[in-house]
Design a protein around this motif. Structure first.
Motif, PDB file in Angstrom:
ATOM      1  N   ARG A  19       0.830  -1.208   0.000  1.00 34.44           N
ATOM      2  CA  ARG A  19       0.000   0.000   0.000  1.00 34.44           C
ATOM      3  C   ARG A  19       0.865   1.259   0.000  1.00 34.44           C
ATOM      4  NH1 ARG A  19      -4.952  -2.058   2.320  1.00 34.44           N
ATOM      5  NH2 ARG A  19      -4.762  -4.293   1.976  1.00 34.44           N
ATOM      6  N   GLN A  20       2.027   1.176   0.660  1.00 32.16           N
ATOM      7  CA  GLN A  20       2.911   2.337   0.790  1.00 32.16           C
ATOM      8  C   GLN A  20       3.889   2.480  -0.385  1.00 32.16           C
ATOM      9  OE1 GLN A  20       3.473   4.897   3.353  1.00 32.16           O
ATOM     10  NE2 GLN A  20       1.294   4.428   3.489  1.00 32.16           N
ATOM     11  N   LEU A  21       3.702   1.686  -1.413  1.00 34.97           N
ATOM     12  CA  LEU A  21       4.544   1.747  -2.623  1.00 34.97           C
ATOM     13  C   LEU A  21       6.001   1.420  -2.301  1.00 34.97           C
ATOM     14  CD1 LEU A  21       3.119   5.065  -4.191  1.00 34.97           C
ATOM     15  CD2 LEU A  21       2.151   2.747  -4.257  1.00 34.97           C
ATOM     16  N   LEU A  22       6.200   0.541  -1.319  1.00 34.87           N
ATOM     17  CA  LEU A  22       7.553   0.181  -0.896  1.00 34.87           C
ATOM     18  C   LEU A  22       7.928  -1.248  -1.276  1.00 34.87           C
ATOM     19  CD1 LEU A  22       7.446   1.844   2.638  1.00 34.87           C
ATOM     20  CD2 LEU A  22       8.903   2.547   0.722  1.00 34.87           C
ATOM     21  N   LEU A  23       7.005  -1.963  -1.905  1.00 35.58           N
ATOM     22  CA  LEU A  23       7.315  -3.328  -2.328  1.00 35.58           C
ATOM     23  C   LEU A  23       7.915  -3.334  -3.725  1.00 35.58           C
ATOM     24  CD1 LEU A  23       7.070  -6.016  -0.903  1.00 35.58           C
ATOM     25  CD2 LEU A  23       4.827  -6.334  -1.941  1.00 35.58           C
ATOM     26  N   ASP A  24       7.395  -2.470  -4.575  1.00 34.27           N
ATOM     27  CA  ASP A  24       7.933  -2.246  -5.919  1.00 34.27           C
ATOM     28  C   ASP A  24       7.930  -0.751  -6.168  1.00 34.27           C
ATOM     29  OD1 ASP A  24       8.137  -5.040  -7.038  1.00 34.27           O
ATOM     30  OD2 ASP A  24       5.994  -5.002  -6.572  1.00 34.27           O
ATOM     31  N   HIS A  25       8.940  -0.242  -6.860  1.00 34.95           N
ATOM     32  CA  HIS A  25       8.906   1.171  -7.240  1.00 34.95           C
ATOM     33  C   HIS A  25       7.719   1.399  -8.172  1.00 34.95           C
ATOM     34  CE1 HIS A  25      13.347   1.470  -6.117  1.00 34.95           C
ATOM     35  NE2 HIS A  25      12.716   2.354  -5.370  1.00 34.95           N
ATOM     36  N   ALA A  26       6.892   2.369  -7.824  1.00 32.49           N
ATOM     37  CA  ALA A  26       5.652   2.587  -8.567  1.00 32.49           C
ATOM     38  C   ALA A  26       5.897   3.479  -9.777  1.00 32.49           C
ATOM     39  CB  ALA A  26       4.606   3.226  -7.656  1.00 32.49           C
ATOM     40  N   ASP A  27       5.182   3.182 -10.835  1.00 35.89           N
ATOM     41  CA  ASP A  27       5.234   3.983 -12.059  1.00 35.89           C
ATOM     42  C   ASP A  27       4.025   4.902 -12.095  1.00 35.89           C
ATOM     43  OD1 ASP A  27       7.224   4.109 -13.941  1.00 35.89           O
ATOM     44  OD2 ASP A  27       6.876   2.074 -14.655  1.00 35.89           O
ATOM     45  N   VAL A  28       3.939   5.826 -11.166  1.00 32.72           N
ATOM     46  CA  VAL A  28       2.797   6.738 -11.123  1.00 32.72           C
ATOM     47  C   VAL A  28       3.318   8.168 -11.026  1.00 32.72           C
ATOM     48  CG1 VAL A  28       1.289   5.038 -10.028  1.00 32.72           C
ATOM     49  CG2 VAL A  28       2.572   6.634  -8.603  1.00 32.72           C
ATOM     50  N   PRO A  29       2.554   9.148 -11.508  1.00 34.68           N
ATOM     51  CA  PRO A  29       2.979  10.544 -11.375  1.00 34.68           C
ATOM     52  C   PRO A  29       3.133  10.944  -9.915  1.00 34.68           C
ATOM     53  CG  PRO A  29       1.176  10.332 -12.962  1.00 34.68           C
ATOM     54  CD  PRO A  29       1.292   9.009 -12.269  1.00 34.68           C
ATOM     55  N   VAL A  30       3.994  11.913  -9.675  1.00 35.75           N
ATOM     56  CA  VAL A  30       4.271  12.349  -8.306  1.00 35.75           C
ATOM     57  C   VAL A  30       2.992  12.818  -7.614  1.00 35.75           C
ATOM     58  CG1 VAL A  30       5.510  14.046  -6.909  1.00 35.75           C
ATOM     59  CG2 VAL A  30       6.667  12.922  -8.825  1.00 35.75           C
ATOM     60  N   LEU A  31       2.171  13.586  -8.293  1.00 36.14           N
ATOM     61  CA  LEU A  31       0.938  14.081  -7.680  1.00 36.14           C
ATOM     62  C   LEU A  31       0.032  12.936  -7.273  1.00 36.14           C
ATOM     63  CD1 LEU A  31      -0.677  16.626  -6.911  1.00 36.14           C
ATOM     64  CD2 LEU A  31      -1.737  16.527  -9.167  1.00 36.14           C
ATOM     65  N   ASP A  32      -0.071  11.922  -8.119  1.00 34.75           N
ATOM     66  CA  ASP A  32      -0.907  10.763  -7.798  1.00 34.75           C
ATOM     67  C   ASP A  32      -0.355  10.008  -6.594  1.00 34.75           C
ATOM     68  OD1 ASP A  32      -2.369  11.509  -9.979  1.00 34.75           O
ATOM     69  OD2 ASP A  32      -1.790   9.817 -11.249  1.00 34.75           O
ATOM     70  N   ALA A  33       0.976   9.939  -6.493  1.00 34.58           N
ATOM     71  CA  ALA A  33       1.579   9.254  -5.353  1.00 34.58           C
ATOM     72  C   ALA A  33       1.285  10.000  -4.055  1.00 34.58           C
ATOM     73  CB  ALA A  33       3.086   9.121  -5.559  1.00 34.58           C
ATOM     74  N   VAL A  34       1.410  11.327  -4.060  1.00 37.28           N
ATOM     75  CA  VAL A  34       1.108  12.118  -2.869  1.00 37.28           C
ATOM     76  C   VAL A  34      -0.353  11.915  -2.463  1.00 37.28           C
ATOM     77  CG1 VAL A  34       0.959  14.452  -1.911  1.00 37.28           C
ATOM     78  CG2 VAL A  34       2.901  13.823  -3.374  1.00 37.28           C
ATOM     79  N   ALA A  35      -1.237  11.883  -3.445  1.00 37.26           N
ATOM     80  CA  ALA A  35      -2.656  11.662  -3.152  1.00 37.26           C
ATOM     81  C   ALA A  35      -2.878  10.268  -2.581  1.00 37.26           C
ATOM     82  CB  ALA A  35      -3.490  11.865  -4.408  1.00 37.26           C
ATOM     83  N   HIS A  36      -2.307   9.255  -3.224  1.00 38.78           N
ATOM     84  CA  HIS A  36      -2.506   7.885  -2.743  1.00 38.78           C
ATOM     85  C   HIS A  36      -2.025   7.716  -1.316  1.00 38.78           C
ATOM     86  CE1 HIS A  36      -2.473   3.546  -2.376  1.00 38.78           C
ATOM     87  NE2 HIS A  36      -1.202   3.639  -1.999  1.00 38.78           N
ATOM     88  N   LEU A  37      -0.885   8.318  -0.985  1.00 39.66           N
ATOM     89  CA  LEU A  37      -0.300   8.174   0.338  1.00 39.66           C
ATOM     90  C   LEU A  37      -1.008   9.034   1.386  1.00 39.66           C
ATOM     91  CD1 LEU A  37       3.434   8.261  -0.789  1.00 39.66           C
ATOM     92  CD2 LEU A  37       2.227   6.245   0.110  1.00 39.66           C
TER      93      LEU A  37
END
Length: 368
Positions: A19-37
């Motif tokens: 869930r924290q994007l720490l198992l695999d490096h995520a291929d998502v935009p930075v803004l989307d990552a901030v929102a997801h987290l």
């Protein structure tokens, strides 16, 4: 054999990493990552850059700086009354729901100093002072208010004011490799939009959304974990309202854990890569029971600002940077494979932090 509805510590660990994007490096935009987290804790202005570097593939820190300058993300006091870097949309949607908590946390520190002061009058005076959109430090705000209320002192007044009225910390604070003091401006002025109003009494759509968003980024989790993350009271009603959407598990101590039905819960034997986490990372602070990721013996590290290294998904070392070298101090004995993996990731971090000028990493001897 573990019953199907019981999640052991390792299962919870792998779910958290996913869930924290720490198992695999995520291929998502930075803004989307901030929102997801649900934002990143950010009282140390440079730490979110490391947090996103550890989570995203080919992270470019200039992108996060640009998002701050473009007002797509903002820095503000929010969850637990700590500074968070959140999307503009979440700032507008969530701020009113956090109002009472922010106020109470300041009163918990300054109740005696602020006794007898009408907080609505204080907020109105603060709005009048900030109406010119001139960025001000908390001290400047406090001193301006102290003209009318001299007794509490500028610090108590300033801290209370930035909890009463929604403000953001303007850039250059929080930009990559930039040192700048805190300058506050009204959130509504900065974003050109008023915050979303509080919901009518008896409904809590923001609280319900927070439950879903929290579980997507941190679940499976107990209600106590949710409260520890956001600092909000009153969320039992929000949990009850969405409970039919959720599934329930138990941890090994029998606590009920709630989750979204379709959220990832990887096999507990899924390999977990080495990850370097910044100070105050919410992957650790986002829980009341942090045993899924850090041993109780080391729990204090998570609140003192130590930067930590995950090995096999658990906090296993601390790290710092000295003279361009990433220095790792193990909390347990590393195997040869652990040392190799930590050194490799440490070299990549050194390169990131130095614009490829340094690849030096030093792993101290373990005392354990």
């Amino acid at each position: 054999m573990t019953p199907r509805n019981v999640l052991d510590t390792r299962s919870l660990n792998r779910a958290t990493l996913a869930r924290q994007l720490l198992l695999d490096h995520a291929d998502v935009p930075v803004l989307d990552a901030v929102a997801h987290l649900c934002g990143l804790q950010a009282q140390e202005p440079q730490e979110p850059f490391v947090g996103l570097w550890s989570r995203l593939r080919a992270f470019n820190p200039a992108v996060l700086s640009d998002l701050l300058i473009e007002r797509s993300v903002v820095r503000m006091h929010l969850m637990r009354r700590t500074v968070h870097l959140v999307t503009a949309e979440d700032a507008l949607a969530w701020r009113a729901r956090h109002d009472a908590m922010l106020r109470q946390r300041v009163l918990g520190v300054y109740r005696r100093e602020l006794a007898g002061i009408d907080l609505d009058e204080l907020a109105a005076a603060g709005r009048a002072i900030t109406a010119d959109d001139e960025p001000r430090s908390m001290g400047e705000l406090g001193r301006a208010l102290a003209v009318r209320w001299p007794a509490p002192g500028p610090r108590a007044l300033g801290e209370m004011l930035i909890s009463l009225i929604p403000v953001v910390q303007m850039p250059p604070r929080g930009l990559w490799r930039t040192k700048a003091g805190v300058r506050n401006v009204l959130l509504s002025s900065w974003l050109g939009r008023e915050i979303d109003p509080p919901a009518p009494e008896g409904s809590d759509p923001v609280g319900e959304a927070l439950v879903r968003r929290y579980l997507a980024a941190f679940g499976p989790a107990a209600s106590a974990d949710l409260r520890a993350w956001c600092g909000l009271a009153g969320l039992p009603n929000a949990v009850a309202a969405v409970r039919e959407e959720l599934i329930a598990f138990r941890d090994e101590r029998g606590r009920e854990l709630l989750d979204l039905p379709d959220a990832p819960r990887p096999d507990p034997d899924t390999p977990a890569p080495v990850r370097f986490l910044p100070a105050f990372d919410n992957a650790i602070l986002g829980y009341h029971d942090r045993s899924r990721i850090i041993d109780d013996a080391h729990r204090g590290l998570s609140v003192t600002g130590a930067r930590v290294v995950l090995v096999d998904g658990r906090v296993s070392a601390t790290w710092d940077v000295k003279d361009g070298t990433v220095v790792v101090t193990p909390l347990r004995r590393f195997s040869r494979a652990d040392r190799t993996a930590v050194a490799e990731q440490g070299r990549e971090l050194a390169s990131f932090l130095s614009d490829n000028d340094s690849h030096h990493v030093q792993i101290a001897a373990s005392s354990h």
